[in-house]
Design an enzyme around this catalytic site. Structure first.
Site, PDB file in Angstrom:
ATOM      1  N   ARG A   6      46.568 -91.352  34.036  1.00  0.00           N
ATOM      2  CA  ARG A   6      47.474 -90.388  33.403  1.00  0.00           C
ATOM      3  C   ARG A   6      48.668 -91.084  32.779  1.00  0.00           C
ATOM      4  O   ARG A   6      49.113 -92.143  33.249  1.00  0.00           O
ATOM      5  CB  ARG A   6      47.962 -89.371  34.451  1.00  0.00           C
ATOM      6  CG  ARG A   6      46.859 -88.547  35.100  1.00  0.00           C
ATOM      7  CD  ARG A   6      46.282 -87.511  34.148  1.00  0.00           C
ATOM      8  NE  ARG A   6      47.245 -86.468  33.901  1.00  0.00           N
ATOM      9  CZ  ARG A   6      47.343 -85.343  34.619  1.00  0.00           C
ATOM     10  NH1 ARG A   6      46.531 -85.136  35.621  1.00  0.00           N
ATOM     11  NH2 ARG A   6      48.243 -84.425  34.316  1.00  0.00           N
ATOM     12  N   THR A  62      46.049 -76.509  42.747  1.00  0.00           N
ATOM     13  CA  THR A  62      47.380 -76.006  42.412  1.00  0.00           C
ATOM     14  C   THR A  62      47.832 -76.713  41.145  1.00  0.00           C
ATOM     15  O   THR A  62      47.508 -77.875  40.913  1.00  0.00           O
ATOM     16  CB  THR A  62      48.384 -76.279  43.543  1.00  0.00           C
ATOM     17  OG1 THR A  62      48.555 -77.705  43.706  1.00  0.00           O
ATOM     18  CG2 THR A  62      47.905 -75.685  44.863  1.00  0.00           C
ATOM     19  N   ASP A  72      49.310 -75.714  26.763  1.00  0.00           N
ATOM     20  CA  ASP A  72      48.822 -75.321  25.448  1.00  0.00           C
ATOM     21  C   ASP A  72      48.674 -76.564  24.577  1.00  0.00           C
ATOM     22  O   ASP A  72      49.529 -77.448  24.584  1.00  0.00           O
ATOM     23  CB  ASP A  72      49.811 -74.366  24.773  1.00  0.00           C
ATOM     24  CG  ASP A  72      50.153 -73.173  25.647  1.00  0.00           C
ATOM     25  OD1 ASP A  72      49.277 -72.328  25.855  1.00  0.00           O
ATOM     26  OD2 ASP A  72      51.299 -73.097  26.137  1.00  0.00           O
ATOM     27  N   GLY A  73      47.605 -76.628  23.812  1.00  0.00           N
ATOM     28  CA  GLY A  73      47.439 -77.769  22.912  1.00  0.00           C
ATOM     29  C   GLY A  73      47.186 -79.044  23.697  1.00  0.00           C
ATOM     30  O   GLY A  73      46.177 -79.200  24.367  1.00  0.00           O
ATOM     31  N   ASP A 107      49.684 -72.049  39.152  1.00  0.00           N
ATOM     32  CA  ASP A 107      48.315 -71.668  39.488  1.00  0.00           C
ATOM     33  C   ASP A 107      47.905 -71.950  40.922  1.00  0.00           C
ATOM     34  O   ASP A 107      48.217 -73.012  41.465  1.00  0.00           O
ATOM     35  CB  ASP A 107      47.318 -72.471  38.633  1.00  0.00           C
ATOM     36  CG  ASP A 107      47.365 -72.123  37.160  1.00  0.00           C
ATOM     37  OD1 ASP A 107      47.713 -70.977  36.831  1.00  0.00           O
ATOM     38  OD2 ASP A 107      47.044 -73.005  36.340  1.00  0.00           O
ATOM     39  N   ARG A 113      49.802 -80.685  36.074  1.00  0.00           N
ATOM     40  CA  ARG A 113      50.414 -81.243  37.283  1.00  0.00           C
ATOM     41  C   ARG A 113      49.570 -80.813  38.477  1.00  0.00           C
ATOM     42  O   ARG A 113      50.027 -80.133  39.378  1.00  0.00           O
ATOM     43  CB  ARG A 113      51.861 -80.784  37.405  1.00  0.00           C
ATOM     44  CG  ARG A 113      52.774 -81.393  36.347  1.00  0.00           C
ATOM     45  CD  ARG A 113      54.156 -80.760  36.337  1.00  0.00           C
ATOM     46  NE  ARG A 113      55.110 -81.580  35.608  1.00  0.00           N
ATOM     47  CZ  ARG A 113      55.283 -81.547  34.287  1.00  0.00           C
ATOM     48  NH1 ARG A 113      54.558 -80.723  33.547  1.00  0.00           N
ATOM     49  NH2 ARG A 113      56.183 -82.331  33.699  1.00  0.00           N
ATOM     50  N   GLU A 122      53.276 -71.522  33.626  1.00  0.00           N
ATOM     51  CA  GLU A 122      52.221 -71.041  34.510  1.00  0.00           C
ATOM     52  C   GLU A 122      52.272 -71.792  35.843  1.00  0.00           C
ATOM     53  O   GLU A 122      52.543 -72.995  35.876  1.00  0.00           O
ATOM     54  CB  GLU A 122      50.863 -71.255  33.840  1.00  0.00           C
ATOM     55  CG  GLU A 122      49.689 -70.627  34.555  1.00  0.00           C
ATOM     56  CD  GLU A 122      48.444 -70.653  33.671  1.00  0.00           C
ATOM     57  OE1 GLU A 122      48.536 -70.218  32.502  1.00  0.00           O
ATOM     58  OE2 GLU A 122      47.401 -71.133  34.138  1.00  0.00           O
ATOM     59  N   SER A 134      33.000 -75.705  31.533  1.00  0.00           N
ATOM     60  CA  SER A 134      33.273 -76.962  30.827  1.00  0.00           C
ATOM     61  C   SER A 134      34.036 -77.964  31.673  1.00  0.00           C
ATOM     62  O   SER A 134      34.023 -79.159  31.368  1.00  0.00           O
ATOM     63  CB  SER A 134      34.040 -76.680  29.529  1.00  0.00           C
ATOM     64  OG  SER A 134      35.317 -76.116  29.807  1.00  0.00           O
ATOM     65  N   TRP A 135      34.703 -77.491  32.770  1.00  0.00           N
ATOM     66  CA  TRP A 135      35.512 -78.425  33.553  1.00  0.00           C
ATOM     67  C   TRP A 135      35.615 -78.129  35.045  1.00  0.00           C
ATOM     68  O   TRP A 135      36.009 -79.005  35.825  1.00  0.00           O
ATOM     69  CB  TRP A 135      36.931 -78.488  32.996  1.00  0.00           C
ATOM     70  CG  TRP A 135      37.699 -77.176  33.086  1.00  0.00           C
ATOM     71  CD1 TRP A 135      37.763 -76.206  32.140  1.00  0.00           C
ATOM     72  CD2 TRP A 135      38.493 -76.702  34.188  1.00  0.00           C
ATOM     73  NE1 TRP A 135      38.540 -75.157  32.579  1.00  0.00           N
ATOM     74  CE2 TRP A 135      39.011 -75.444  33.819  1.00  0.00           C
ATOM     75  CE3 TRP A 135      38.812 -77.240  35.434  1.00  0.00           C
ATOM     76  CZ2 TRP A 135      39.824 -74.693  34.663  1.00  0.00           C
ATOM     77  CZ3 TRP A 135      39.636 -76.496  36.291  1.00  0.00           C
ATOM     78  CH2 TRP A 135      40.131 -75.235  35.892  1.00  0.00           C
ATOM     79  N   GLU A 142      43.983 -71.905  41.992  1.00  0.00           N
ATOM     80  CA  GLU A 142      42.649 -71.711  41.444  1.00  0.00           C
ATOM     81  C   GLU A 142      41.616 -72.265  42.420  1.00  0.00           C
ATOM     82  O   GLU A 142      41.759 -73.385  42.909  1.00  0.00           O
ATOM     83  CB  GLU A 142      42.505 -72.420  40.100  1.00  0.00           C
ATOM     84  CG  GLU A 142      43.423 -71.864  39.019  1.00  0.00           C
ATOM     85  CD  GLU A 142      43.369 -72.692  37.749  1.00  0.00           C
ATOM     86  OE1 GLU A 142      43.145 -72.100  36.676  1.00  0.00           O
ATOM     87  OE2 GLU A 142      43.555 -73.923  37.829  1.00  0.00           O
TER      88      GLU A 142
END
Length: 294
Positions: free
Chosen positions: A284, A131, A140-141, A115, A146, A113, A208-209, A117
């Protein structure tokens, strides 16, 4: 769209940047690619009752019943993907207005993906443009995002502005009104999306975020939340194109990359309007993002 892990702001934009504009990039890729109407290249994906054409622009909206999304009719393996977008003013906390590439439907649980957003906001605070790049299930999971986040040098609710993704086999460039704001280069197969993707747009509730790490939620007292899209561009090598199809470029150079002026404009935006960079986030685990090691 993938959920994101909690984030912190690393860099803060100073109020003195209000009214500042980036230097000219000297090259305008949006002018090089033909526009198309929504129905020439896209179809509704979900929430058809929350989607309509309005003066040659597509309006999609979120209310307490549903959001809406659309999808390109063709998958691509590279290309220039853009749209002129106008965002809703006022209280939009928790709401995501998105324009992105993905192959989630083809590879559920192990998808790629790219993005753009727009993270909704509260009264008196600017939108944040996020971005992001996910590779082979990193969305996923256990999320490995990034993210690079920006404020904008204009009010995106007052008119249409052009937002674009240039995706080639060696780089991803994010552009706002033809100004490059981020370049993500391919360093390895493991850290770069190479499988065909479709182009999507959507508006949805990410309370939620989305806004200050979920502190502010969508408030349907202010519904509907509307995103407007027009001037669609999707040019490049489709998944069905012959192997000799040459990737398009966002710079004066057919080989890609950025010109000196484009690079200077990008660095200016990053020095003035970048508000979060995952590579600079000490919280991170950068063993998972080797592109941050340099």
């Amino acid at each position: 769209m993938a959920f994101l892990i909690p984030l912190v702001l690393i860099l803060m934009v100073q109020p003195t940047n209000a009214g500042s504009w980036p230097p000219s990039p000297g090259y305008y890729p949006s002018s090089k690619f033909r526009s198309m109407s929504f129905y020439q290249g896209f179809k509704n994906l979900w929430g058809p009752q929350h989607q309509r054409m309005d003066n040659n622009a597509l309006a999609i909206w979120l209310d307490s019943n549903s959001g809406s999304g659309f999808k390109s009719v063709r998958p691509f393996r590279s290309g220039y993907f853009g749209a002129s977008i106008k965002l809703q003013p006022g209280y939009t906390a928790g709401v995501i207005t998105a324009f992105y590439l993905s192959n989630n439907e083809a590879h559920p649980g192990y998808h790629d993906e790219v993005d753009i957003e727009f993270l909704g906001t509260t009264f008196g605070k600017p939108y944040t443009l996020q971005t992001n790049v996910y590779i082979r299930g990193s969305g996923d999971g256990r999320i490995i995002g990034r993210e690079m986040k920006f404020h904008l040098w204009f009010d995106p609710t007052q008119g249409f502005h052009h937002y674009a993704i240039l995706w080639s086999p060696k780089e991803i460039i994010f552009l706002v009104d033809d100004v490059p704001i981020r370049r993500y280069q391919r360093q390895s197969v493991a850290t770069f999306p190479l499988r065909p993707m479709w182009l999507y747009g959507s508006i949805w509730d990410a309370s939620s975020w989305a806004t200050e790490d979920g502190k502010y939620k969508a408030n349907y007292q202010y519904q509907p939340f509307v995103g407007m899209y027009t001037n669609f561009k999707a040019t490049g090598c489709s998944a069905y194109a012959p192997r000799w199809c040459h990737p398009v470029s966002a710079s004066p150079f057919r080989s890609g990359g950025l010109s000196t002026r484009q690079y200077m404009a990008m660095r200016w935006v990053q020095s003035h309007f970048l508000v979060y960079d995952y590579c600079r986030d000490s919280k991170r685990d950068h063993s998972l993002t080797p592109e941050c090691w340099g």
